[in-house]
Design a protein around this motif. Structure first.
Motif, PDB file in Angstrom:
ATOM      1  N   LEU A 187       1.125   9.601   3.791  1.00  0.00           N
ATOM      2  CA  LEU A 187       0.679  10.524   2.754  1.00  0.00           C
ATOM      3  C   LEU A 187       1.361  10.196   1.432  1.00  0.00           C
ATOM      4  O   LEU A 187       2.542   9.839   1.389  1.00  0.00           O
ATOM      5  CB  LEU A 187       0.999  11.966   3.149  1.00  0.00           C
ATOM      6  CG  LEU A 187       0.360  12.466   4.446  1.00  0.00           C
ATOM      7  CD1 LEU A 187       0.723  13.930   4.666  1.00  0.00           C
ATOM      8  CD2 LEU A 187      -1.144  12.284   4.418  1.00  0.00           C
ATOM      9  N   ILE A 188       0.604  10.352   0.372  1.00  0.00           N
ATOM     10  CA  ILE A 188       1.086  10.058  -0.979  1.00  0.00           C
ATOM     11  C   ILE A 188       1.091  11.364  -1.762  1.00  0.00           C
ATOM     12  O   ILE A 188       0.084  12.080  -1.791  1.00  0.00           O
ATOM     13  CB  ILE A 188       0.183   9.023  -1.667  1.00  0.00           C
ATOM     14  CG1 ILE A 188       0.137   7.735  -0.845  1.00  0.00           C
ATOM     15  CG2 ILE A 188       0.642   8.751  -3.096  1.00  0.00           C
ATOM     16  CD1 ILE A 188      -1.006   6.801  -1.230  1.00  0.00           C
ATOM     17  N   GLY A 189       2.216  11.689  -2.396  1.00  0.00           N
ATOM     18  CA  GLY A 189       2.292  12.953  -3.125  1.00  0.00           C
ATOM     19  C   GLY A 189       3.326  12.922  -4.227  1.00  0.00           C
ATOM     20  O   GLY A 189       3.843  11.868  -4.605  1.00  0.00           O
ATOM     21  N   TYR A 190       3.641  14.108  -4.730  1.00  0.00           N
ATOM     22  CA  TYR A 190       4.584  14.248  -5.842  1.00  0.00           C
ATOM     23  C   TYR A 190       6.034  14.309  -5.351  1.00  0.00           C
ATOM     24  O   TYR A 190       6.308  14.656  -4.199  1.00  0.00           O
ATOM     25  CB  TYR A 190       4.288  15.527  -6.626  1.00  0.00           C
ATOM     26  CG  TYR A 190       3.125  15.401  -7.585  1.00  0.00           C
ATOM     27  CD1 TYR A 190       3.282  14.779  -8.819  1.00  0.00           C
ATOM     28  CD2 TYR A 190       1.873  15.914  -7.260  1.00  0.00           C
ATOM     29  CE1 TYR A 190       2.223  14.663  -9.705  1.00  0.00           C
ATOM     30  CE2 TYR A 190       0.809  15.811  -8.136  1.00  0.00           C
ATOM     31  CZ  TYR A 190       0.992  15.183  -9.364  1.00  0.00           C
ATOM     32  OH  TYR A 190      -0.065  15.065 -10.227  1.00  0.00           O
ATOM     33  N   ILE A 191       6.954  14.002  -6.259  1.00  0.00           N
ATOM     34  CA  ILE A 191       8.390  14.199  -6.041  1.00  0.00           C
ATOM     35  C   ILE A 191       8.707  15.625  -6.499  1.00  0.00           C
ATOM     36  O   ILE A 191       8.578  15.934  -7.686  1.00  0.00           O
ATOM     37  CB  ILE A 191       9.218  13.192  -6.854  1.00  0.00           C
ATOM     38  CG1 ILE A 191       8.757  11.759  -6.567  1.00  0.00           C
ATOM     39  CG2 ILE A 191      10.709  13.359  -6.552  1.00  0.00           C
ATOM     40  CD1 ILE A 191       9.364  10.731  -7.506  1.00  0.00           C
ATOM     41  N   ASP A 204       1.787  22.305   0.856  1.00  0.00           N
ATOM     42  CA  ASP A 204       1.888  23.436   1.794  1.00  0.00           C
ATOM     43  C   ASP A 204       0.572  24.194   1.907  1.00  0.00           C
ATOM     44  O   ASP A 204       0.363  24.928   2.877  1.00  0.00           O
ATOM     45  CB  ASP A 204       2.999  24.393   1.359  1.00  0.00           C
ATOM     46  CG  ASP A 204       4.378  23.865   1.733  1.00  0.00           C
ATOM     47  OD1 ASP A 204       4.445  22.950   2.579  1.00  0.00           O
ATOM     48  OD2 ASP A 204       5.374  24.370   1.179  1.00  0.00           O
ATOM     49  N   GLU A 205      -0.305  24.056   0.919  1.00  0.00           N
ATOM     50  CA  GLU A 205      -1.618  24.691   1.014  1.00  0.00           C
ATOM     51  C   GLU A 205      -2.502  23.964   2.011  1.00  0.00           C
ATOM     52  O   GLU A 205      -3.457  24.529   2.535  1.00  0.00           O
ATOM     53  CB  GLU A 205      -2.295  24.713  -0.357  1.00  0.00           C
ATOM     54  CG  GLU A 205      -1.616  25.618  -1.364  1.00  0.00           C
ATOM     55  CD  GLU A 205      -2.371  25.676  -2.679  1.00  0.00           C
ATOM     56  OE1 GLU A 205      -3.623  25.657  -2.645  1.00  0.00           O
ATOM     57  OE2 GLU A 205      -1.730  25.729  -3.749  1.00  0.00           O
ATOM     58  N   ILE A 206      -2.189  22.688   2.246  1.00  0.00           N
ATOM     59  CA  ILE A 206      -2.967  21.906   3.216  1.00  0.00           C
ATOM     60  C   ILE A 206      -2.490  22.217   4.630  1.00  0.00           C
ATOM     61  O   ILE A 206      -3.282  22.532   5.519  1.00  0.00           O
ATOM     62  CB  ILE A 206      -2.837  20.406   2.904  1.00  0.00           C
ATOM     63  CG1 ILE A 206      -3.422  20.111   1.520  1.00  0.00           C
ATOM     64  CG2 ILE A 206      -3.544  19.572   3.973  1.00  0.00           C
ATOM     65  CD1 ILE A 206      -3.191  18.685   1.058  1.00  0.00           C
ATOM     66  N   ALA A 207      -1.169  22.140   4.829  1.00  0.00           N
ATOM     67  CA  ALA A 207      -0.570  22.464   6.133  1.00  0.00           C
ATOM     68  C   ALA A 207       0.919  22.691   5.933  1.00  0.00           C
ATOM     69  O   ALA A 207       1.541  22.033   5.096  1.00  0.00           O
ATOM     70  CB  ALA A 207      -0.805  21.327   7.133  1.00  0.00           C
ATOM     71  N   PRO A 208       1.520  23.619   6.697  1.00  0.00           N
ATOM     72  CA  PRO A 208       2.957  23.876   6.553  1.00  0.00           C
ATOM     73  C   PRO A 208       3.778  22.629   6.857  1.00  0.00           C
ATOM     74  O   PRO A 208       3.469  21.866   7.790  1.00  0.00           O
ATOM     75  CB  PRO A 208       3.221  24.981   7.591  1.00  0.00           C
ATOM     76  CG  PRO A 208       1.880  25.597   7.840  1.00  0.00           C
ATOM     77  CD  PRO A 208       0.875  24.492   7.680  1.00  0.00           C
ATOM     78  N   GLU A 211       4.751  16.569   4.678  1.00  0.00           N
ATOM     79  CA  GLU A 211       5.619  15.815   3.777  1.00  0.00           C
ATOM     80  C   GLU A 211       5.012  14.464   3.433  1.00  0.00           C
ATOM     81  O   GLU A 211       4.572  13.725   4.315  1.00  0.00           O
ATOM     82  CB  GLU A 211       6.989  15.587   4.424  1.00  0.00           C
ATOM     83  CG  GLU A 211       7.812  16.847   4.628  1.00  0.00           C
ATOM     84  CD  GLU A 211       8.361  17.373   3.317  1.00  0.00           C
ATOM     85  OE1 GLU A 211       8.411  16.600   2.334  1.00  0.00           O
ATOM     86  OE2 GLU A 211       8.735  18.558   3.273  1.00  0.00           O
ATOM     87  N   PRO A 212       4.991  14.113   2.140  1.00  0.00           N
ATOM     88  CA  PRO A 212       4.512  12.778   1.751  1.00  0.00           C
ATOM     89  C   PRO A 212       5.468  11.691   2.242  1.00  0.00           C
ATOM     90  O   PRO A 212       6.691  11.888   2.283  1.00  0.00           O
ATOM     91  CB  PRO A 212       4.498  12.830   0.223  1.00  0.00           C
ATOM     92  CG  PRO A 212       4.615  14.263  -0.143  1.00  0.00           C
ATOM     93  CD  PRO A 212       5.343  14.929   0.972  1.00  0.00           C
TER      94      PRO A 212
END
Length: 304
Positions: A187-191, A204-208, A211-212
């Motif tokens: 998964l790719i996401g923000y810092i 967290d809106e996708i799933a509890p 983590e990216p």
């Protein structure tokens, strides 16, 4: 009072530092500081407080800025010739999120400057926003409506984010059939420490506890990694749908957000600011389907 002194004052007020103002004005910082001190002596008022971050307007400075900008507008109109929409002149500084700035404004701002050739545009599109209330920007496109300050705000557009992966990635790793399956993918996401607006914290809106694996402060970097087949990224549809190498996954999953257009109460009535507000409002209306992700379907069956 000389207009040239006000020109120096406006440069420092907008840029916040003598050194930055000196570059724009084409003189050294010592000269800028001397002109500001001369203006303060003439007015018998302190116009700036010097802080660790630079020069901040005092209350007297705020009042002078309103008057100076009105004079600047009048001078621009005189210099540009007969009145008329196409004769508007002056500088507009726009602060926008990286995604909105590079994928919407940068693609279409040419039509605005063609319509108003006398207007110069500063587009600040990065991770963070300049503040209209502090006069750092004339217009800001924010991710949330400001609750305080002498500001005028309105929603310019809703937009939708969805998870995307490249077709090449899906061919290598197989279909992603549900949200739980995301945990086994890159998964790719923000810092989190470098997120400049809470609206970007949507994992967290996708799933509890999702983590990216790879994190970046840049939405453009996240997009590039997804397009290169590195992993799955949550992207605005106006970014993800623009690249045919990317496929939407998990059609039931989408995140709703909004862009808000914000200006200062005392500058909103300036003709060039009004012209830009009308232009960006119409552009956003025309691009609504793209912002909402209505122009493309989800990944083909063989990618699911």
């Amino acid at each position: 009072m000389h207009w040239d002194d006000l020109r120096f004052f406006l440069a420092v007020a907008r840029l916040g530092q003598l050194s930055r103002a000196s570059v724009v004005l084409g003189v050294d910082a010592t000269t800028v500081g001397r002109r500001i001190r001369r203006l303060e002596l003439r007015l018998e008022q302190r116009l700036f407080e010097q802080t660790r971050d630079g020069h901040v307007l005092t209350e007297a400075g705020e009042h002078l800025m309103t008057r100076a900008e009105a004079i600047e507008q009048s001078i621009s109109e005189v210099e540009s010739g007969p009145a008329g929409d196409t004769q508007l002149a002056g500088l507009i500084r726009i602060s926008a999120s990286e995604g909105f700035g590079t994928w919407l404004l940068a693609h279409h701002i040419g039509s605005f400057v063609e319509a108003y050739p006398g207007i110069r545009v500063d587009l600040v599109a990065n991770n963070g926003f300049l503040s209209p209330s502090k006069r750092e920007a004339d217009v800001a496109i924010l991710l949330a409506r400001p609750r305080t300050g002498p500001l005028i705000s309105k929603k310019v557009s809703d937009y939708v984010l969805r998870p995307y992966a490249s077709h090449a990635y899906l061919q290598r790793h197989g279909p992603i059939r549900d949200v739980d399956a995301l945990r086994s993918h890159c998964l790719i996401g923000y810092i989190p420490e470098f997120v400049y607006a809470p609206e970007l914290l949507y994992m967290d809106e996708i799933a509890p506890d999702l983590e990216p694996t790879i994190r970046s402060s840049s939405i453009n970097a996240q997009y590039r990694m997804a397009a290169a087949g590195v992993g799955v990224a949550v992207l605005p549809c106006f970014i993800g749908d623009a690249d045919p190498s990317l496929a939407r996954i998990l059609p039931e999953l989408h995140i709703n957000r909004s862009f808000w257009l914000v200006t200062h109460q005392q500058t909103r009535q300036m003709a060039r600011i009004q012209a830009f507000v009308e232009w960006i409002t119409e552009l956003s209306r025309q691009r609504r389907d793209r912002m909402m992700g209505n122009l493309r379907q989800c990944a083909p069956e063989d990618d699911r």
